[in-house]
Design a protein around this motif. Structure first.
Motif, PDB file in Angstrom:
ATOM      1  N   ASN A 160       0.808  -1.222   0.000  1.00  0.00           N
ATOM      2  CA  ASN A 160       0.000   0.000   0.000  1.00  0.00           C
ATOM      3  C   ASN A 160       0.840   1.272   0.000  1.00  0.00           C
ATOM      4  O   ASN A 160       0.713   2.109   0.906  1.00  0.00           O
ATOM      5  N   ASN A 163       0.015   7.316  -2.411  1.00  0.00           N
ATOM      6  CA  ASN A 163      -0.162   7.919  -3.737  1.00  0.00           C
ATOM      7  C   ASN A 163       0.167   6.942  -4.864  1.00  0.00           C
ATOM      8  O   ASN A 163       0.695   7.318  -5.911  1.00  0.00           O
ATOM      9  N   ASN A 165      -2.241   4.197  -5.391  1.00  0.00           N
ATOM     10  CA  ASN A 165      -3.430   3.372  -5.144  1.00  0.00           C
ATOM     11  C   ASN A 165      -3.756   2.336  -6.215  1.00  0.00           C
ATOM     12  O   ASN A 165      -4.121   1.199  -5.884  1.00  0.00           O
ATOM     13  N   HIS A 168      -1.991  -0.956  -5.568  1.00  0.00           N
ATOM     14  CA  HIS A 168      -2.121  -1.657  -4.293  1.00  0.00           C
ATOM     15  C   HIS A 168      -2.639  -3.076  -4.508  1.00  0.00           C
ATOM     16  O   HIS A 168      -3.646  -3.293  -5.196  1.00  0.00           O
TER      17      HIS A 168
END
Length: 363
Positions: A160, A163, A165, A168
């Motif tokens: 994770n 910035n 995302n 992830h």
């Protein structure tokens, strides 16, 4: 340097130790035996195999002024092994190839896209460049991918990173396996920066050092005893202000909250660190040095480091800034010793991920 063993079951370990020695500098078989504790016969068996496979070459030492025969030195052969590097950044993706000596033979920049499309494009470029450069696939060690951390280097999953995302939870090993049969390893870019400085940059002569990667965030890579520290190394989340602002991680007064480039320049009017340096703004430089030195000293107290290398934005136009950081760091140190703060020397975005491939090859 780790101690070697003559046990046949440890042949691979001994080979990697010998390759690591040769990677540092050309070396004779006799000196390898002295440094590793291996018998001359054991060294000869491994070296003869490396010569046969074309990984090393032999040549007479130049300008030898000693007594006796001119030593025969072993050197790595650059075109024996290649590393594919993929540096997935927040704004773009760099795909490149380098040889065993760190010579970059191909480098391409790709636009950032959604992960599925990006991975397919990455693998397509890799296949195209391997063919274009006429590299036999058996000479490619691995594809080394770096991304912002945290990552799970065992499973190959991007966790994770802030910035980041869309990426992830992406298992880069599994996803790339759909398009290529070359093994893939995943690393945190901060660790890869440390490996690149160890093999190709400012840390060649250091066994215990930290690289401090400072841009939009702050990350660190640490070598201890010549080996990459693989544990959690979130230097950006060391608290440098106990009564400070709450960080996105939940902690109070994190280094990243104050010393990352956007945060240290907040409200100053400067658009980049270079602008601050060019303006010779000693107020900002001194404040940044205060924050960074606190983290450097903390890491040094734990790992007994002898060097910190500033990378990322802080490696640019650093002549004005390095003395300030050095002074603040030495002021705070408990044990006064010959500690150095240096500027990062690796500029190639291909060498950063490829260095992790080389680290895997040698360790």
């Amino acid at each position: 340097m780790a101690s070697a063993t003559n046990s046949s079951s440890m042949r691979m370990k001994n080979e990697k130790i010998i390759l690591s020695l040769i990677n540092r500098e050309p070396i004779s078989r006799a000196d390898i035996a002295k440094k590793t504790g291996l018998t001359k016969a054991a060294v000869t068996i491994i070296v003869e195999d490396l010569l046969k496979r074309g990984i090393v070459t032999e040549e007479r030492a130049e300008d030898f002024a000693g007594v006796g025969r001119t030593p025969i030195l072993l050197r790595l052969c650059g075109n024996s092994t290649y590393f594919v590097g993929v540096n997935i950044r927040r704004s773009s993706i760099i795909v490149g190839i380098c040889d065993l000596l760190g010579n970059v033979i191909s480098e391409d920049s790709l636009e950032m896209e959604k992960p599925e499309t990006a991975i397919r494009g990455i693998c397509s470029v890799i296949a195209e460049k391997i063919q274009m450069c006429d590299i036999p696939k058996e000479k490619i060690h691995k594809i080394s991918v770096t991304t912002p951390g945290p990552v799970d280097i065992v499973s190959g999953c991007i966790l994770n990173p802030p910035n980041f995302n869309p990426w992830h939870g992406i298992n880069i090993k599994n996803e790339m396996a759909k398009y290529t049969d070359i093994p893939v390893i995943l690393s945190n870019v901060s660790s890869a920066v440390a490996a690149s400085e160890k093999y190709f940059g400012a840390a060649r002569d250091s066994e215990n050092f930290m690289t401090l990667l400072t841009d939009d965030g702050i990350g660190a890579g640490i070598f201890v005893g010549g080996k990459l520290f693989k544990g959690s190394c979130e230097i950006g989340h060391i608290s440098v202000k106990y009564d400070g602002e709450r960080c996105e991680c939940g902690n109070i007064g994190c280094l990243e909250k104050y010393a990352s480039i956007p945060n240290i320049l907040k409200g100053t009017g400067y658009k980049s660190w270079n602008e601050c340096i060019n303006a010779r703004d000693m107020g900002i430089m001194t404040l940044e040095a205060e924050y960074l030195s606190a983290a450097i000293v903390t890491a040094t107290n734990i790992f007994d480091l002898d060097c910190t290398i500033l990378c990322g934005a802080l490696s640019e136009a650093s002549d004005e800034f390095l003395p300030v950081v050095s002074e603040k760091t030495l002021e705070k140190m408990i044990l006064k010793k010959d500690f150095k703060v240096l500027s990062g020397a690796v500029c190639s975005q291909t060498l950063i991920p490829c260095a992790m491939g080389l680290y895997d090859f040698l360790n």
